[in-house]
Enzyme design. Structure first.
Site, mmCIF file in Angstrom:
data_model
loop_
_atom_site.group_PDB
_atom_site.id
_atom_site.type_symbol
_atom_site.label_atom_id
_atom_site.label_comp_id
_atom_site.label_asym_id
_atom_site.label_seq_id
_atom_site.Cartn_x
_atom_site.Cartn_y
_atom_site.Cartn_z
ATOM 1 N N ASP A 7 34.793 46.017 40.210
ATOM 2 C CA ASP A 7 35.466 45.888 41.507
ATOM 3 C C ASP A 7 34.962 46.948 42.490
ATOM 4 O O ASP A 7 35.193 46.844 43.692
ATOM 5 C CB ASP A 7 36.986 46.077 41.315
ATOM 6 N N GLN A 11 44.196 44.230 38.404
ATOM 7 C CA GLN A 11 44.666 43.473 39.564
ATOM 8 C C GLN A 11 45.648 44.330 40.370
ATOM 9 O O GLN A 11 46.634 44.817 39.837
ATOM 10 C CB GLN A 11 45.332 42.164 39.095
ATOM 11 N N LYS A 63 40.250 34.000 38.472
ATOM 12 C CA LYS A 63 39.128 34.816 37.980
ATOM 13 C C LYS A 63 38.766 34.402 36.557
ATOM 14 O O LYS A 63 37.582 34.258 36.224
ATOM 15 C CB LYS A 63 39.488 36.310 38.046
#
Ligand code: NAD
Length: 301
Positions: free
Chosen positions: A121, A98, A54
């Protein structure tokens, strides 16, 4: 005739070029550089790899990234305080934690702390709710990537039978909602579904996200179906495969995504896309994914 293989790498590359151009244009017009904060807790090698990918993808697109790494035994309050400070940092437009988090940390509490305007997200309850009512600021990246693949191939969704195998909060459920919003007839199957094949055989579009190699065999797929394989599984011999028997099913389907090289490259790409959208919103520039917030915020009745 064998299926057309949907080239996720190619589609992702074209969207990343679009992202790079949006970043350059935003910077030129407003001086704003999109910024993504990525929080990693613990030393899970897969999570470290995903975070590394990422950060690298951000750099390639011209997005600034801020990596925050913590030991596995971090206390939840420290993590929450970090997120709160990122919420107030004007150079940060997206915050990603994460997953998975260590068991002692309440994931829901952590995700709820992220400012909804920076929840790239799409896992904050507000954005999940937005998805349910058919309007969201940040669609979750993996199902959003699937939608973009279908769009790229001009595969219509409206009125078609879609079967989603897998009902997780990050893939299966948002996938089903996004396709329902596009007026597909959606069935969702999971580990407790009895006789999976009786559902999958009806699918015009079959999306599989279960994490089980060879779950979908050719006899479970309708001739001419579109098969999207989200699964990522590492076999004992080290090979990475999806959930679909690719060689068998490609002889029957009209379209199929490979693993690797199908949905995978789209996930990080849509994260970049959402981060840029967030920066554009901050700068007051409308973009494709921006929703009418006044509709979202209107009280019922
Ligand atoms: P998860 O474990 O949270 O959920 C799996 C879902 O599949 C559950 O709803 C479960 O009930 C269902 N399932 C399990 N076995 C089944 C069976 N035999 N029949 C029917 N349903 C079954 O997993 P997840 O996070 O949703 O991920 C699913 C897969 O997608 C994994 O392989 C993961 O690595 C992969 N994934 C890929 C990407 C990508 O970018 N390509 C992103 C996220 C997840």
């Amino acid at each position: 005739m064998a299926a057309k293989i949907i080239d996720g790498k190619k589609v992702a590359a074209s969207i990343r070029l679009e992202c790079k151009a949006r970043v350059a244009s935003l910077r030129e017009r407003t001086g704003v550089v999109p910024g993504l904060a990525v929080i990693l807790v613990g030393d899970n090698p897969a999570s470290a790899l995903y975070v590394g990918n990422k950060v690298k993808a951000c750099a390639e697109a011209g997005i600034r990234s801020f990596r925050r790494q913590f030991p596995a035994d971090i206390d939840a309050d420290t993590l929450i305080a970090t997120i709160e400070s990122l919420n107030h940092d004007p150079t940060v437009h997206g915050i990603l934690v994460q997953l998975p988090l260590p068991e002692h940390i309440d994931m829901r509490r952590v995700l709820k702390t992220i400012d909804v305007a920076k929840d790239v997200d799409g896992f904050h309850l507000y954005n999940v709710g937005g998805l349910v009512v058919g309007d969201t600021i940040f669609p979750p990246c993996t199902p959003y990537g699937v939608v973009r693949l279908l769009e790229y191939e001009n595969i219509p969704v409206e009125g078609r039978n879609v079967v989603v195998v897998g009902a997780s909060n990050i893939v299966g459920k948002p996938m089903a909602l996004m396709l329902m919003q596009r007026e597909a007839t959606v069935s969702i199957c999971h580990a407790k579904t009895r006789d999976l094949a009786q559902f999958t055989i009806l699918a015009d579009i079959l999306v599989v996200a279960a994490g089980k190699p060879n779950l979908i065999l050719p006899q479970m797929v309708r001739s001419g179906a579109v098969v999207i394989d989200v699964g990522i599984n590492r076999l004992p011999d080290g090979r990475i495969v999806g959930d679909v028997d690719f060689e068998g099913v490609r002889q029957k389907a009209a379209y199929i995504t490979p693993v690797p090289g199908g949905v995978g490259p789209m996930t990080v790409t849509m994260l970049l896309f959402n981060t840029i959208t967030s920066a554009e919103r901050t700068a007051g520039i409308a973009s494709r994914a921006v929703v009418k917030e006044e509709v979202l915020l209107e009280p019922e009745g």
